[in-house]
Structure formats: structure tokens, C-alpha cells
Design a protein around this motif. Structure first.
Motif, PDB file in Angstrom:
ATOM      1  N   HIS A   7       0.817  -1.208   0.000  1.00  0.00           N
ATOM      2  CA  HIS A   7       0.000   0.000   0.000  1.00  0.00           C
ATOM      3  C   HIS A   7       0.857   1.267   0.000  1.00  0.00           C
ATOM      4  CE1 HIS A   7      -3.822  -2.065   0.670  1.00  0.00           C
ATOM      5  NE2 HIS A   7      -3.216  -2.819   1.567  1.00  0.00           N
ATOM      6  N   GLN A   8       0.324   2.325  -0.569  1.00  0.00           N
ATOM      7  CA  GLN A   8       1.029   3.603  -0.492  1.00  0.00           C
ATOM      8  C   GLN A   8       1.107   4.057   0.963  1.00  0.00           C
ATOM      9  OE1 GLN A   8      -0.607   7.106  -2.150  1.00  0.00           O
ATOM     10  NE2 GLN A   8      -2.698   6.738  -1.461  1.00  0.00           N
ATOM     11  N   LEU A   9       2.170   4.781   1.270  1.00  0.00           N
ATOM     12  CA  LEU A   9       2.434   5.297   2.616  1.00  0.00           C
ATOM     13  C   LEU A   9       2.577   4.184   3.652  1.00  0.00           C
ATOM     14  CD1 LEU A   9      -0.040   8.320   2.570  1.00  0.00           C
ATOM     15  CD2 LEU A   9       2.445   8.414   2.320  1.00  0.00           C
ATOM     16  N   SER A  10       3.054   2.996   3.219  1.00  0.00           N
ATOM     17  CA  SER A  10       3.232   1.885   4.165  1.00  0.00           C
ATOM     18  C   SER A  10       4.694   1.515   4.374  1.00  0.00           C
ATOM     19  CB  SER A  10       2.470   0.646   3.672  1.00  0.00           C
ATOM     20  OG  SER A  10       3.102   0.073   2.534  1.00  0.00           O
ATOM     21  N   VAL A  11       5.619   2.240   3.728  1.00  0.00           N
ATOM     22  CA  VAL A  11       7.044   1.924   3.818  1.00  0.00           C
ATOM     23  C   VAL A  11       7.746   3.039   4.577  1.00  0.00           C
ATOM     24  CG1 VAL A  11       9.164   1.519   2.488  1.00  0.00           C
ATOM     25  CG2 VAL A  11       6.964   0.641   1.657  1.00  0.00           C
ATOM     26  N   SER A  12       8.609   2.668   5.536  1.00  0.00           N
ATOM     27  CA  SER A  12       9.323   3.686   6.314  1.00  0.00           C
ATOM     28  C   SER A  12      10.820   3.606   6.014  1.00  0.00           C
ATOM     29  CB  SER A  12       8.996   3.553   7.802  1.00  0.00           C
ATOM     30  OG  SER A  12       9.242   2.246   8.284  1.00  0.00           O
ATOM     31  N   VAL A  31       1.786   1.716   9.164  1.00  0.00           N
ATOM     32  CA  VAL A  31       0.407   2.010   8.774  1.00  0.00           C
ATOM     33  C   VAL A  31       0.228   3.514   8.831  1.00  0.00           C
ATOM     34  CG1 VAL A  31      -2.007   1.836   9.451  1.00  0.00           C
ATOM     35  CG2 VAL A  31      -0.550  -0.185   9.528  1.00  0.00           C
ATOM     36  N   TYR A  32      -0.218   4.083   7.713  1.00  0.00           N
ATOM     37  CA  TYR A  32      -0.538   5.499   7.677  1.00  0.00           C
ATOM     38  C   TYR A  32      -2.019   5.611   7.326  1.00  0.00           C
ATOM     39  CZ  TYR A  32      -0.452  10.447   6.535  1.00  0.00           C
ATOM     40  OH  TYR A  32      -0.703  11.797   6.505  1.00  0.00           O
ATOM     41  N   GLY A  33      -2.811   6.161   8.222  1.00  0.00           N
ATOM     42  CA  GLY A  33      -4.265   6.150   8.036  1.00  0.00           C
ATOM     43  C   GLY A  33      -4.792   4.767   8.370  1.00  0.00           C
ATOM     44  N   THR A  34      -5.330   4.077   7.391  1.00  0.00           N
ATOM     45  CA  THR A  34      -5.885   2.737   7.635  1.00  0.00           C
ATOM     46  C   THR A  34      -5.182   1.658   6.832  1.00  0.00           C
ATOM     47  OG1 THR A  34      -7.540   3.067   5.887  1.00  0.00           O
ATOM     48  CG2 THR A  34      -8.150   3.711   8.133  1.00  0.00           C
ATOM     49  N   THR A 253      15.293  20.077   8.833  1.00  0.00           N
ATOM     50  CA  THR A 253      14.137  20.306   9.678  1.00  0.00           C
ATOM     51  C   THR A 253      12.889  20.067   8.841  1.00  0.00           C
ATOM     52  OG1 THR A 253      13.102  21.812  11.272  1.00  0.00           O
ATOM     53  CG2 THR A 253      13.931  22.790   9.223  1.00  0.00           C
ATOM     54  N   GLU A 254      11.793  19.670   9.483  1.00  0.00           N
ATOM     55  CA  GLU A 254      10.691  19.038   8.774  1.00  0.00           C
ATOM     56  C   GLU A 254       9.542  20.006   8.515  1.00  0.00           C
ATOM     57  OE1 GLU A 254       9.383  14.975   7.444  1.00  0.00           O
ATOM     58  OE2 GLU A 254      11.244  16.072   7.687  1.00  0.00           O
ATOM     59  N   TYR A 255       9.681  20.844   7.470  1.00  0.00           N
ATOM     60  CA  TYR A 255       8.538  21.620   7.018  1.00  0.00           C
ATOM     61  C   TYR A 255       8.719  21.947   5.535  1.00  0.00           C
ATOM     62  CZ  TYR A 255      11.495  25.826   7.503  1.00  0.00           C
ATOM     63  OH  TYR A 255      12.500  26.756   7.393  1.00  0.00           O
ATOM     64  N   ARG A 338      -2.774  15.560   5.553  1.00  0.00           N
ATOM     65  CA  ARG A 338      -1.573  15.986   6.265  1.00  0.00           C
ATOM     66  C   ARG A 338      -0.896  17.093   5.463  1.00  0.00           C
ATOM     67  NH1 ARG A 338       3.104  12.158   9.059  1.00  0.00           N
ATOM     68  NH2 ARG A 338       4.346  13.878   9.885  1.00  0.00           N
ATOM     69  N   THR A 339       0.340  16.878   4.971  1.00  0.00           N
ATOM     70  CA  THR A 339       1.000  17.870   4.132  1.00  0.00           C
ATOM     71  C   THR A 339       1.274  17.256   2.772  1.00  0.00           C
ATOM     72  OG1 THR A 339       2.978  19.246   3.870  1.00  0.00           O
ATOM     73  CG2 THR A 339       3.235  17.226   5.109  1.00  0.00           C
ATOM     74  N   SER A 340       1.137  18.034   1.729  1.00  0.00           N
ATOM     75  CA  SER A 340       1.192  17.503   0.371  1.00  0.00           C
ATOM     76  C   SER A 340       2.550  16.897   0.032  1.00  0.00           C
ATOM     77  CB  SER A 340       0.850  18.607  -0.632  1.00  0.00           C
ATOM     78  OG  SER A 340       1.796  19.661  -0.550  1.00  0.00           O
ATOM     79  N   VAL A 341       3.632  17.349   0.695  1.00  0.00           N
ATOM     80  CA  VAL A 341       4.977  16.881   0.328  1.00  0.00           C
ATOM     81  C   VAL A 341       5.383  15.612   1.087  1.00  0.00           C
ATOM     82  CG1 VAL A 341       5.734  19.187  -0.307  1.00  0.00           C
ATOM     83  CG2 VAL A 341       6.084  18.396   2.038  1.00  0.00           C
ATOM     84  N   PHE A 342       4.499  15.088   1.932  1.00  0.00           N
ATOM     85  CA  PHE A 342       4.822  13.912   2.737  1.00  0.00           C
ATOM     86  C   PHE A 342       4.461  12.648   1.966  1.00  0.00           C
ATOM     87  CE2 PHE A 342       3.700  10.809   6.141  1.00  0.00           C
ATOM     88  CZ  PHE A 342       4.941  10.718   6.731  1.00  0.00           C
TER      89      PHE A 342
END
Length: 400
Positions: A7-12, A31-34, A253-255, A338-342
Motif C-alpha cells: 500500500h502507499q504510505l506503508s514503507v518507512s 500504517v498510515y491512516g488505515t 528540519t521538517e517543514y 496531512r502535508t502535500s509533500v509527505f
């Protein structure tokens, strides 16, 4: 090579063994979201052009756990056995809110039937798990795990004690945030490395207020050497990595819109000033986006750049870094929550022996690369100490 992992957003994050005889990469799963699964994947790189996933570890009772799950991941060796540590983050309201990491014995790879769990590291007083970890072979011979906790300090664990079953004696030190300002999570990320010129072990931590450098040669009495605070646009430090000689640092830094800033530590280390607040250089792949983690192999800095994928820049002149290579691992749209670049490239690592580069992309999975003209790295080839995030498990940092 490229291995989709789910799934997308499932890899760290990602970690790569340095020994050519152990061609394995470890990828955190979250897990990001569900969507996603909480745990760890192992990638076999015996043929780097035909990389494949050979093993997956998952926390039991997936649906009962709250929070992201697997985040940072690191390997180590202790007494001729090989281990991997997967950091974990779970929220209260579900099981294992006090669980910071799991330790697996992976000595028998590629025979995955030999993998076994040897320990779970818990932190009862500061629940929420370990967001980031770093493993360092200290000059005193110990193999140490530095971990973020929900407190104004980093915990330091003796991994030898942990794998030998002495969990009650595992926590051996803490490294404080100089001015925590009431923060519940002092540090976000850190690097620990040997400083040959002073024969000392140094901790480089990003967190509340900015960035801090400690001498941790004496673990019981960490000595603050210099802080980087009062930096315009930086309220909280993130990834923070020194050059092999310890003079310059690359700080994230994270922004959105934040570049990687480059600082000269010399005025602070020489005692001319107590704090440093002005960078001498900066780099970004795309000013509209945000870069994430990075690995230093002087003069190259290898960057996992979220929406901009893998990026490499040369900082031979720290005041004028120059992009030298890139490969976009993420071609999808920006996030809508969340933020579009994440999204996109999350973690990165480099194998010094032959220059293999690996990237974990939050949505597209695992990637392996070669960069033309880069067949490996040794600091001495560049007139630098042979010091990087790669550890010498036998001789320790003094051997490097």
C-alpha cells in the motif's frame, strides 16, 4: 532494481548491511491512516539487479494496535551473531504502547527459517515507542542503541546486555536536551560517530530548539560541546549528520520549503562561541518541496527527498553544494491529507564496499541503484577519516 512492497504510505526507513557476504537490506513497514502493515521486510540482494523480498516480520494482532508501527531500522553484530533492530511506535489505547523496538537474530540468512525474535525493548515510563534509533560501536567496546523517547533526552541501551537476556541492565545512559522547553519528545533524530582528532565519541542530535553536539566518551557524563539554536526557520531539528572530520554538519528540519542547511561547527568547538545560529550554505532539490533523510559519504551527500526521490549533491565546497545525480522514485500525486509533500523517498543507505545505494519509498517500495563513477567509499581516499554511519563491529571506531 525495484521491489514494490504494498500500500502507499506503508514503507518507512531502510538499512543496508555493509558486509558483501551478507547482501541484505531491512525495510520498516508502517500504517498510515488505515492502510499498511506494522513490521519489517528483508530484501535479498545477492543479485542486486534481481532484488527480492524473502521475509516479513509483523507484530501480532495487527488490527488491535494503534499508531504507525515500524519506523527506523538498524542492524548490528555481537559475538559473531547478526541482529536487526526494528523500532516501533504504538499509541495508548491498544497493546504495546510501551514497546520501543524488537530485536531479531538474522545470523542464518538467507535461510529465513532460522530467524527468531530474541528481545523486545520496552520503556514503561515514556510510552509511545522509539521514533528513531542509531546503533554505534563505542570506543569502550559496547554496541549501543541510541533511541528517541517521549522525554527530553535520548535513551542509550547496551545491545550486548539485551541479546544476552539482561534487559534489566540494558539502559546504561541518557543524553539530555540542553533546554527542553517542556517538550515531551526532546530528540527526533541523531548520529553518533568517532572523532579521531580528539579520540572521542560524539553524539549529534536534532530536536527541540535545533541541534546539539555532545561528547559521549564517558556515557555517565555526556558533555555538551556546542548547540545550534536560534536558527531562523528552525524550531525543531531533524536529521543531523557531520562530515567525517566532524567540522561541518548537514541539518534538516521538517517543514515544506525547508532546505538542508550546512553549518561550520569550528567556532563552537574551538570555544569562540557557545551557540551557532547562521548556516554557511544550503541545498534543496526543489524549493517547493522538502527533503528527508540523508547519508554522508564525503564529499557526497545521498538524500531521500520525498517527492523528489533519490538526490545526490557534492559539498566539497560547503558554502556552494552542487547536485550531481538524481532518480525520481515517486511519480504519483502529492498527498491530499496531512502535508502535500509527505510522500515518496523516505530512507536511504549506502554500502561502502562497492557503492550500492538503496532507497525506501513510502509508496513505491524498495529501490537499488548504482551511481556512475562511484564504486565505493573510504574516507582516506578523500583525505578524511574513514568515518561514516557504517560500523566496524570487530575493531570499533578506533579501527576505522
Amino acid at each position: 532494481s525495484h521491489v514494490p512492497l504494498g500500500h502507499q504510505l506503508s514503507v518507512s526507513d531502510i538499512d543496508l548491511e555493509q558486509d558483501l557476504e551478507r547482501p541484505y537490506a531491512y525495510v520498516g513497514r508502517m500504517v498510515y491512516g488505515t492502510e499498511g502493515e506494522r513490521g519489517l521486510d528483508i530484501i535479498d540482494l545477492r543479485d542486486p539487479e534481481q532484488a527480492k523480498r524473502i521475509y516479513s516480520w509483523r507484530i501480532e494482532n495487527q488490527d488491535l494496535h494503534l499508531g504507525t508501527g515500524g519506523m527506523d531500522v538498524k542492524h548490528f553484530r555481537w559475538k559473531d551473531r547478526h541482529y536487526v533492530v526494528q523500532s516501533l511506535q504504538f499509541k495508548q489505547g491498544g497493546p504495546n504502547a510501551d514497546l520501543g523496538a524488537v530485536v531479531l537474530d538474522v545470523t542464518g540468512l538467507p535461510d529465513v527459517s532460522t530467524i527468531n525474535e530474541v528481545a523486545r525493548i520496552r520503556e514503561e515510563d515514556h510510552k509511545g515507542g522509539f521514533h528513531n534509533i542509531f546503533i554505534y560501536r563505542h570506543s569502550n567496546g559496547r554496541v549501543l542503541l541510541f533511541a528517541t523517547v517521549s522525554g527530553p533526552f535520548a535513551n542509550v541501551y547496551d545491545l550486548g546486555h539485551i541479546v544476552e537476556g539482561h534487559l534489566d541492565d540494558a539502559l546504561v545512559a541518557t543524553v539530555p536536551i540542553p533546554d527542553p522547553m517542556g517538550s515531551l519528545r526532546g530528540y527526533h533524530d541523531f548520529y553518533v560517530g568517532y572523532h579521531p582528532e580528539s579520540s572521542s565519541d560524539r553524539f549529534y542530535g536534532g530536536g527541540t530548539g535545533g541541534y546539539h553536539v555532545y561528547d559521549v566518551t564517558d556515557l555517565e557524563e555526556p558533555e555538551l560541546l556546542v548547540s545550534l539554536t536560534g536558527i531562523r526557520g528552525v524550531r525543531r531539528g531533524h536529521t543531523f549528520t557531520p562530515t567525517p572530520d566532524g567540522r561541518y554538519v548537514v541539518a534538516e528540519t521538517e517543514y515544506q520549503y525547508a532546505p538542508l542547511r550546512i553549518f561550520d561547527l569550528k567556532p563552537g568547538l574551538d570555544g569562540e562561541v557557545k551557540t551557532i545560529s547562521q548556516p554557511i550554505g544550503a541545498w534543496t532539490a526543489d524549493w517547493k518541496n522538502l527533503t528527508h533523510n540523508h547519508e554522508m559519504r564525503w564529499p557526497y551527500v545521498f538524500v531521500s527527498g520525498y517527492l523528489d526521490g533519490l538526490q545526490v549533491f557534492n559539498m566539497m565546497d560547503p558554502s556552494n553544494p552542487v547536485t550531481v545525480a538524481y532518480y525520481d522514485t515517486y511519480l504519483g500525486p502529492p498527498n491530499t491529507d496531512r502535508t502535500s509533500v509527505f510522500n515518496g523517498a523516505f530512507g536511504i543507505d549506502v554500502r561502502n564496499a562497492d557503492g550500492l545505494i538503496v532507497v525506501s519509498d513510502m509508496s513505491t517500495g524498495f529501490w537499488a541503484f548504482r551511481m556512475e563513477g562511484f564504486q565505493g567509499w573510504n574516507g582516506e581516499d578523500w583525505g578524511m577519516p574513514d568515518v561514516s554511519s557504517a560500523q566496524n563491529w570487530t575493531a570499533g571506531p578506533v579501527g576505522q
